[in-house]
Design a protein around this motif. Structure first.
Motif, PDB file in Angstrom:
ATOM      1  N   GLU A  54      12.136  13.212   1.063  1.00 58.72           N
ATOM      2  CA  GLU A  54      12.061  11.755   1.051  1.00 58.72           C
ATOM      3  C   GLU A  54      11.722  11.201   2.443  1.00 58.72           C
ATOM      4  O   GLU A  54      10.809  10.375   2.593  1.00 58.72           O
ATOM      5  CB  GLU A  54      13.412  11.209   0.580  1.00 58.72           C
ATOM      6  CG  GLU A  54      13.397   9.781   0.139  1.00 58.72           C
ATOM      7  CD  GLU A  54      14.757   9.340  -0.412  1.00 58.72           C
ATOM      8  OE1 GLU A  54      14.849   8.152  -0.744  1.00 58.72           O
ATOM      9  OE2 GLU A  54      15.706  10.146  -0.505  1.00 58.72           O
ATOM     10  N   CYS A  55      12.444  11.662   3.477  1.00 62.87           N
ATOM     11  CA  CYS A  55      12.182  11.132   4.823  1.00 62.87           C
ATOM     12  C   CYS A  55      10.826  11.607   5.339  1.00 62.87           C
ATOM     13  O   CYS A  55      10.132  10.862   6.024  1.00 62.87           O
ATOM     14  CB  CYS A  55      13.303  11.479   5.794  1.00 62.87           C
ATOM     15  SG  CYS A  55      13.502  13.208   6.206  1.00 62.87           S
ATOM     16  N   HIS A  85       8.673   0.289  11.982  1.00 67.39           N
ATOM     17  CA  HIS A  85       9.243   1.323  11.116  1.00 67.39           C
ATOM     18  C   HIS A  85       9.966   2.310  12.020  1.00 67.39           C
ATOM     19  O   HIS A  85       9.412   2.767  13.028  1.00 67.39           O
ATOM     20  CB  HIS A  85       8.148   2.023  10.316  1.00 67.39           C
ATOM     21  CG  HIS A  85       7.403   1.075   9.435  1.00 67.39           C
ATOM     22  ND1 HIS A  85       7.901   0.627   8.236  1.00 67.39           N
ATOM     23  CD2 HIS A  85       6.215   0.455   9.608  1.00 67.39           C
ATOM     24  CE1 HIS A  85       7.047  -0.216   7.690  1.00 67.39           C
ATOM     25  NE2 HIS A  85       6.014  -0.343   8.510  1.00 67.39           N
ATOM     26  N   ASP A 114       3.879   8.375   5.555  1.00 72.80           N
ATOM     27  CA  ASP A 114       3.194   7.185   5.031  1.00 72.80           C
ATOM     28  C   ASP A 114       3.238   6.030   6.028  1.00 72.80           C
ATOM     29  O   ASP A 114       2.249   5.318   6.212  1.00 72.80           O
ATOM     30  CB  ASP A 114       3.816   6.747   3.697  1.00 72.80           C
ATOM     31  CG  ASP A 114       3.497   7.705   2.553  1.00 72.80           C
ATOM     32  OD1 ASP A 114       2.600   8.572   2.691  1.00 72.80           O
ATOM     33  OD2 ASP A 114       4.177   7.596   1.511  1.00 72.80           O
ATOM     34  N   GLU A 115       4.386   5.836   6.697  1.00 69.98           N
ATOM     35  CA  GLU A 115       4.503   4.745   7.669  1.00 69.98           C
ATOM     36  C   GLU A 115       3.645   5.008   8.906  1.00 69.98           C
ATOM     37  O   GLU A 115       3.030   4.083   9.442  1.00 69.98           O
ATOM     38  CB  GLU A 115       5.971   4.529   8.042  1.00 69.98           C
ATOM     39  CG  GLU A 115       6.769   3.924   6.898  1.00 69.98           C
ATOM     40  CD  GLU A 115       8.262   3.888   7.120  1.00 69.98           C
ATOM     41  OE1 GLU A 115       8.956   3.260   6.296  1.00 69.98           O
ATOM     42  OE2 GLU A 115       8.772   4.489   8.102  1.00 69.98           O
ATOM     43  N   GLN A 131       8.176   9.391   3.645  1.00 65.80           N
ATOM     44  CA  GLN A 131       8.244   8.009   4.139  1.00 65.80           C
ATOM     45  C   GLN A 131       7.723   7.920   5.573  1.00 65.80           C
ATOM     46  O   GLN A 131       6.939   7.029   5.901  1.00 65.80           O
ATOM     47  CB  GLN A 131       9.670   7.477   4.043  1.00 65.80           C
ATOM     48  CG  GLN A 131       9.727   5.990   4.258  1.00 65.80           C
ATOM     49  CD  GLN A 131      10.986   5.365   3.699  1.00 65.80           C
ATOM     50  OE1 GLN A 131      11.779   5.998   3.023  1.00 65.80           O
ATOM     51  NE2 GLN A 131      11.162   4.092   3.968  1.00 65.80           N
TER      52      GLN A 131
END
Length: 161
Positions: free
Chosen positions: A69-70, A52, A76-77, A73
């Protein structure tokens, strides 16, 4: 996802300076910086990791995601990965330092690639005293693949006969 990654289920997150490296005239990182990250991504994928990476996800600067959003993400990654690799940046990358903090707090196996001769925050230099992190010194501009390979190899269990 490749068959190797599907079989292993391993994931890694590769972090490093981003917005500061995007040329406003091209809306893109330099070819040299892209190649540096791509070599690390290819190395990790070769080991079977699903990698990722925000740089690649956001088209090297041409398709920045919205902050909420980033942030979600990336968090979470990082939360789901088993290996976190980062260039902290010199000068420091604020976003990368947030990600280093998340990975540390989440107890992730971390490898930080520090360029020789650069100055880093005391909290980055001292991180091995409180977290599962290896600090690797690399030549300026290097991708750090050789040093990362040696560090990961030393972590690998040895077969006995």
């Amino acid at each position: 996802m490749s068959d190797v990654r599907a079989a292993t289920g391993k994931s890694a997150f590769l972090a490093g300076p981003f917005k500061a490296l995007v040329d406003p005239s091209t809306s893109r990182m330099s070819d040299a910086e892209i190649a540096r990250l791509e070599r690390l991504i290819a190395y990790l994928e070769g080991l079977g990791y699903e990698v990722h990476n925000a740089h690649r996800r956001e088209a090297w600067g041409r398709s920045f995601l919205a902050p909420e959003e980033c942030t979600r993400q990336d968090f979470d990654e990082i939360a789901a990965c088993e290996l976190f690799v980062a260039f902290p940046g010199a000068p420091p990358s604020p976003g990368t330092h947030v990600e280093i903090g998340w990975a540390s707090a989440l107890g992730k196996r971390m490898v930080l690639l520090l360029e020789e001769g650069a100055t880093y925050a005391f909290l980055v230099e001292g991180l091995p005293s409180v977290a599962n992190v290896t600090l690797l010194r690399i030549p300026p501009g290097s991708d750090g693949v050789e040093q990362l390979a040696a560090a990961l190899e030393s972590d690998r269990p040895r077969a006995t006969s």
